[in-house]
Scaffold this active site. Sequence first.
Site, PDB file in Angstrom:
ATOM      1  N   GLU A  33      17.977  22.625 -12.755  1.00  0.00           N
ATOM      2  CA  GLU A  33      18.127  21.196 -12.449  1.00  0.00           C
ATOM      3  C   GLU A  33      19.575  20.871 -12.117  1.00  0.00           C
ATOM      4  O   GLU A  33      20.474  21.152 -12.905  1.00  0.00           O
ATOM      5  CB  GLU A  33      17.644  20.350 -13.634  1.00  0.00           C
ATOM      6  CG  GLU A  33      17.803  18.855 -13.463  1.00  0.00           C
ATOM      7  CD  GLU A  33      17.178  18.326 -12.165  1.00  0.00           C
ATOM      8  OE1 GLU A  33      17.955  17.834 -11.320  1.00  0.00           O
ATOM      9  OE2 GLU A  33      15.950  18.415 -12.001  1.00  0.00           O
ATOM     10  N   GLY A 183       6.744  -0.502   3.446  1.00  0.00           N
ATOM     11  CA  GLY A 183       5.928   0.486   2.733  1.00  0.00           C
ATOM     12  C   GLY A 183       5.898   0.151   1.251  1.00  0.00           C
ATOM     13  O   GLY A 183       6.347  -0.920   0.823  1.00  0.00           O
ATOM     14  N   GLU A 188       7.402  -3.119  -3.409  1.00  0.00           N
ATOM     15  CA  GLU A 188       7.546  -3.170  -4.868  1.00  0.00           C
ATOM     16  C   GLU A 188       8.914  -3.751  -5.266  1.00  0.00           C
ATOM     17  O   GLU A 188       8.996  -4.708  -6.038  1.00  0.00           O
ATOM     18  CB  GLU A 188       7.376  -1.773  -5.484  1.00  0.00           C
ATOM     19  CG  GLU A 188       5.938  -1.300  -5.537  1.00  0.00           C
ATOM     20  CD  GLU A 188       5.748   0.021  -6.271  1.00  0.00           C
ATOM     21  OE1 GLU A 188       4.600   0.458  -6.361  1.00  0.00           O
ATOM     22  OE2 GLU A 188       6.745   0.614  -6.751  1.00  0.00           O
ATOM     23  N   ASP A 314       6.919  16.993  -2.903  1.00  0.00           N
ATOM     24  CA  ASP A 314       7.460  16.286  -1.730  1.00  0.00           C
ATOM     25  C   ASP A 314       8.081  17.234  -0.705  1.00  0.00           C
ATOM     26  O   ASP A 314       8.298  16.865   0.436  1.00  0.00           O
ATOM     27  CB  ASP A 314       8.546  15.278  -2.151  1.00  0.00           C
ATOM     28  CG  ASP A 314       7.966  14.034  -2.799  1.00  0.00           C
ATOM     29  OD1 ASP A 314       6.739  14.011  -3.030  1.00  0.00           O
ATOM     30  OD2 ASP A 314       8.730  13.085  -3.072  1.00  0.00           O
ATOM     31  N   LEU A 321       3.754  11.846  -3.472  1.00  0.00           N
ATOM     32  CA  LEU A 321       3.337  11.166  -4.698  1.00  0.00           C
ATOM     33  C   LEU A 321       3.523  12.104  -5.882  1.00  0.00           C
ATOM     34  O   LEU A 321       3.209  13.294  -5.793  1.00  0.00           O
ATOM     35  CB  LEU A 321       1.862  10.751  -4.596  1.00  0.00           C
ATOM     36  CG  LEU A 321       1.524   9.728  -3.504  1.00  0.00           C
ATOM     37  CD1 LEU A 321       0.017   9.642  -3.301  1.00  0.00           C
ATOM     38  CD2 LEU A 321       2.091   8.359  -3.870  1.00  0.00           C
ATOM     39  N   HIS A 446     -19.118  -5.552 -19.960  1.00  0.00           N
ATOM     40  CA  HIS A 446     -18.955  -6.950 -19.545  1.00  0.00           C
ATOM     41  C   HIS A 446     -18.218  -7.714 -20.638  1.00  0.00           C
ATOM     42  O   HIS A 446     -18.546  -7.560 -21.799  1.00  0.00           O
ATOM     43  CB  HIS A 446     -20.333  -7.576 -19.310  1.00  0.00           C
ATOM     44  CG  HIS A 446     -20.275  -9.031 -18.952  1.00  0.00           C
ATOM     45  ND1 HIS A 446     -19.876  -9.466 -17.700  1.00  0.00           N
ATOM     46  CD2 HIS A 446     -20.537 -10.142 -19.686  1.00  0.00           C
ATOM     47  CE1 HIS A 446     -19.916 -10.790 -17.678  1.00  0.00           C
ATOM     48  NE2 HIS A 446     -20.307 -11.226 -18.872  1.00  0.00           N
TER      49      HIS A 446
END
Length: 467
Positions: A33, A183, A188, A314, A321, A446
């Site tokens: 990382e 997009g 958002e 990605d 995603l 319900h």
Amino acid sequence: MASYDLVVIGTGPGGYVCAIRAAQLGMKVAVVEKNSTLGGTCLNIGCMPSKALLYSSELFEEAGHSFAKMGIKVSAPTLDLPALMNFKQQGIDGNVKGVEFLMKKNKIDVVMGTGKVLGTGKVEVTGADGKAQTLETKNIVIATGSDVAKLKGIEIDEKRIVSSTGALSLDKVPEKMIVVGAGVIGLELGSVWRRLGAEVTVVEFLDRILPGMDGEVAKQFQRMLEKQGMTFKLGAKVTGVDTSGKKLKAQIEPAAGGAAEALEADVILVAIGRVAYTEALGLKEAGVELDERGRVKIDHHFSSNVKGVYAIGDVVAGPMLAHKAEDEGVACAEILAGQAGHVNYDVIPGVVYTTPEVAAVGKTEEELKAAGVAYNVGKFPFTANGRSKVNQTTDGFVKILADAKTDRVLGVHIIGREAGEMIHEACVLMEFGGSAEDLARTCHAHPTRSEAVKEAAFAVAKRAIHM
């Protein structure tokens, strides 16, 4: 020199999940990382912090506009932005610590630094101090994710011209904000700052919002966002930004050509998408083939053209995603262990976490028409759903697309409160090749919003009960 069965480069949802699954299957695993924290874009500067801001800004809006009609009397809420940002940071820290814990629990070595593929079996890691070490490994998985797509000629400084990263950490609410790109990310984050008091204008090159989503859903959703106070300039592009004054001045031209107009803003958010992050990985030198968009070319087993080098998430083709990356991570680890790992790309849900939410899985009407597939549509509005009525949250509908011959469900599109939670029964049904009839005959509790899904399934055969 350390020797492993698997080295994963990148610890986002794809990378860390791949590492965990491989460790569960008995492999000796290391992750590499380059950032100071694990979790990648999603946990640190993406999905997670944006959900914290969406949630808190939604409550802020509710307290200011909806409480009174429910008989809850409160004085007008005031915004404490530093505290809100602290709330966001606590969420990030909790998730990042969770990943660190999972690495320890699964005995996965964490190597901090920038990874470079030296070819089959070797990864070079350069630490922040410039010192390099080489890890020997049977297999390498590239899970380096994606980076913000840049707009030509417009410099992102993360203060006034921001990417999603800067938009998650503004130190004050802008009076005027321009969002470039309609997009998921743009809508958002635009909605977060709109709720907190900004005047938001969205500029989109195409003649619609949410490219790739069902057209009818996108149209209805745009109307809802306009009602909430967002302004849209569709079929338009930002060609330049003058940063010399106190206010930014954006040059906006029609996409088809024509007279430009200038729009003032305090902050401009560039949200035109993301690009695969394959730079500085030494892929060219190692002979790893990339496609025309800089993504690693893989076969059905996630393998690149170089033996022992795999890629997921990605950085390969498909929807960008986190959950797609996770599924690929699990499948890839299982394939490496000699098992039959598999991802069903026809059943990957997508969600826009605004209010209301938009959720979809499978095909859109446009895709089915283009493929010449005969289909039936079942639609049910939340205005006819009991739970939505009593909560006075009746925006939106459920739409189910089923094969005209077999009744098999091919796509489900929901716009409404908690749509992102409701989409999953459709995913499970589609994973099993279920029909609209199967869904309609499944008893739903319900009163719930999910009953609208059942009713939409009834509506495919024109027999909805409550409308």
